[in-house]
Scaffold this motif. Structure first.
Motif, PDB file in Angstrom:
ATOM      1  N   GLY A  19      -4.030  11.194   2.557  1.00 15.95           N
ATOM      2  CA  GLY A  19      -4.841  10.295   1.746  1.00 15.95           C
ATOM      3  C   GLY A  19      -4.114   9.049   1.314  1.00 15.95           C
ATOM      4  N   ILE A  20      -4.896   8.112   0.813  1.00 17.58           N
ATOM      5  CA  ILE A  20      -4.348   6.865   0.278  1.00 17.58           C
ATOM      6  C   ILE A  20      -4.424   6.947  -1.236  1.00 17.58           C
ATOM      7  CG2 ILE A  20      -4.708   4.375   0.096  1.00 17.58           C
ATOM      8  CD1 ILE A  20      -5.823   4.432   2.920  1.00 17.58           C
ATOM      9  N   ILE A  21      -3.359   6.528  -1.908  1.00 15.65           N
ATOM     10  CA  ILE A  21      -3.361   6.506  -3.365  1.00 15.65           C
ATOM     11  C   ILE A  21      -4.305   5.412  -3.828  1.00 15.65           C
ATOM     12  CG2 ILE A  21      -1.965   6.065  -5.418  1.00 15.65           C
ATOM     13  CD1 ILE A  21       0.320   7.465  -4.033  1.00 15.65           C
ATOM     14  N   LYS A  22      -5.124   5.723  -4.820  1.00 13.18           N
ATOM     15  CA  LYS A  22      -6.132   4.783  -5.301  1.00 13.18           C
ATOM     16  C   LYS A  22      -5.496   3.537  -5.910  1.00 13.18           C
ATOM     17  CE  LYS A  22      -8.999   8.671  -6.545  1.00 13.18           C
ATOM     18  NZ  LYS A  22      -9.407   9.479  -7.679  1.00 13.18           N
ATOM     19  N   GLU A  23      -6.226   2.433  -5.830  1.00 15.72           N
ATOM     20  CA  GLU A  23      -5.729   1.163  -6.348  1.00 15.72           C
ATOM     21  C   GLU A  23      -5.412   1.250  -7.836  1.00 15.72           C
ATOM     22  OE1 GLU A  23      -8.016  -2.796  -6.757  1.00 15.72           O
ATOM     23  OE2 GLU A  23      -7.031  -2.841  -4.806  1.00 15.72           O
ATOM     24  N   GLN A  24      -6.230   1.968  -8.610  1.00 15.09           N
ATOM     25  CA  GLN A  24      -5.964   2.050 -10.051  1.00 15.09           C
ATOM     26  C   GLN A  24      -4.692   2.832 -10.364  1.00 15.09           C
ATOM     27  OE1 GLN A  24      -9.001   3.382  -8.856  1.00 15.09           O
ATOM     28  NE2 GLN A  24      -9.312   5.395  -9.740  1.00 15.09           N
ATOM     29  N   ASP A  25      -4.220   3.644  -9.422  1.00 17.71           N
ATOM     30  CA  ASP A  25      -2.954   4.361  -9.614  1.00 17.71           C
ATOM     31  C   ASP A  25      -1.758   3.504  -9.235  1.00 17.71           C
ATOM     32  OD1 ASP A  25      -4.358   6.601 -10.444  1.00 17.71           O
ATOM     33  OD2 ASP A  25      -4.384   7.499  -8.434  1.00 17.71           O
ATOM     34  N   ARG A  26      -1.992   2.449  -8.471  1.00 14.79           N
ATOM     35  CA  ARG A  26      -0.937   1.584  -7.974  1.00 14.79           C
ATOM     36  C   ARG A  26      -0.743   0.354  -8.854  1.00 14.79           C
ATOM     37  NH1 ARG A  26      -0.911  -2.830  -4.753  1.00 14.79           N
ATOM     38  NH2 ARG A  26      -3.110  -3.055  -4.384  1.00 14.79           N
TER      39      ARG A  26
ATOM     40  N   SER B 226       0.850  -1.176   0.000  1.00 12.16           N
ATOM     41  CA  SER B 226       0.000   0.000   0.000  1.00 12.16           C
ATOM     42  C   SER B 226       0.887   1.228   0.000  1.00 12.16           C
ATOM     43  CB  SER B 226      -0.929  -0.006   1.211  1.00 12.16           C
ATOM     44  OG  SER B 226      -0.202  -0.024   2.403  1.00 12.16           O
ATOM     45  N   VAL B 227       0.481   2.225  -0.724  1.00 15.77           N
ATOM     46  CA  VAL B 227       1.236   3.458  -0.803  1.00 15.77           C
ATOM     47  C   VAL B 227       0.366   4.543  -0.203  1.00 15.77           C
ATOM     48  CG1 VAL B 227       2.406   5.077  -2.315  1.00 15.77           C
ATOM     49  CG2 VAL B 227       2.298   2.670  -2.932  1.00 15.77           C
ATOM     50  N   LEU B 228       0.838   5.173   0.838  1.00 15.67           N
ATOM     51  CA  LEU B 228       0.087   6.202   1.521  1.00 15.67           C
ATOM     52  C   LEU B 228       0.716   7.544   1.213  1.00 15.67           C
ATOM     53  CD1 LEU B 228      -0.101   4.436   4.986  1.00 15.67           C
ATOM     54  CD2 LEU B 228      -1.794   4.352   3.172  1.00 15.67           C
ATOM     55  N   SER B 229      -0.095   8.532   0.999  1.00 13.76           N
ATOM     56  CA  SER B 229       0.422   9.865   0.745  1.00 13.76           C
ATOM     57  C   SER B 229       1.097  10.382   2.006  1.00 13.76           C
ATOM     58  CB  SER B 229      -0.729  10.784   0.339  1.00 13.76           C
ATOM     59  OG  SER B 229      -0.319  12.121   0.370  1.00 13.76           O
ATOM     60  N   GLY B 230       2.122  11.190   1.843  1.00 12.70           N
ATOM     61  CA  GLY B 230       2.785  11.793   2.976  1.00 12.70           C
ATOM     62  C   GLY B 230       1.859  12.731   3.724  1.00 12.70           C
ATOM     63  N   GLU B 231       0.805  13.171   3.096  1.00 14.63           N
ATOM     64  CA  GLU B 231      -0.152  14.081   3.704  1.00 14.63           C
ATOM     65  C   GLU B 231      -1.153  13.296   4.539  1.00 14.63           C
ATOM     66  OE1 GLU B 231      -0.421  17.580   2.428  1.00 14.63           O
ATOM     67  OE2 GLU B 231       1.568  17.235   1.582  1.00 14.63           O
TER      68      GLU B 231
END
Length: 150
Positions: free
Chosen positions: A33-40, A26-31
């Motif tokens: 939010g969570i990056i959407k699955e379609q972006d990953r 999982s990739v979490l934004s430093g801010e």
């Protein structure tokens, strides 16, 4: 990179990666939010198209098989790219190149893939070098034509 499995890690851009064993990366934004699955993940249509190329024309692929392969290839690409990125970071470089990817594949034990990719990269660079030379010749001839009086 292999020593980071099972821990959370912040990269140089402030993104938090969770490489927990058994869980999808999982990739979490430093801010916040969570990056959407379609972006990953790679697009599932592309994954399905690649899978179909190797199968007989009448073969069918289940949605579950496509989704599983989508997760696997996306994780594999992230794994190899992360290893190449670590190498670049240690060498104080910002750009990952094809040689870095070949090195990462070999380092991770994918020697057969690394060798094939090195050969492909060599041929690609030869072709690109030929194109660059050809384009320069065309530009020179165009500039010499532009300086001639008509």
């Amino acid at each position: 990179m292999a020593d980071k499995i099972g821990i959370n890690n912040l990269d140089s851009e402030g993104l938090k990666y969770n490489f927990a064993a058994g869980a999808a990366c999982s990739v979490l934004s430093g801010e916040d939010g969570i990056i959407k699955e379609q972006d990953r993940l790679l697009p599932i249509a592309n994954v399905g198209r690649i899978m179909k190329q190797i199968l007989p024309p009448n073969a069918k692929i289940s949605k579950e098989a496509k989704e599983t392969m989508q997760e696997c290839v996306s994780e594999f690409i992230s794994f190899v790219t992360g290893e190449a990125s670590d190498k670049c970071h240690k060498e104080k470089r910002k750009t990952v190149n094809g040689d870095d990817v070949c090195w990462a594949l070999a380092t991770l034990g994918f020697d057969n893939y690394a060798e094939q990719l090195k050969r492909y990269l060599h041929r690609y660079r030869e072709q690109e070098g030929g194109r660059v030379s050809q384009n320069r010749a065309i530009e020179r001839s165009d500039s010499s034509l532009a300086t001639r009086p008509f």
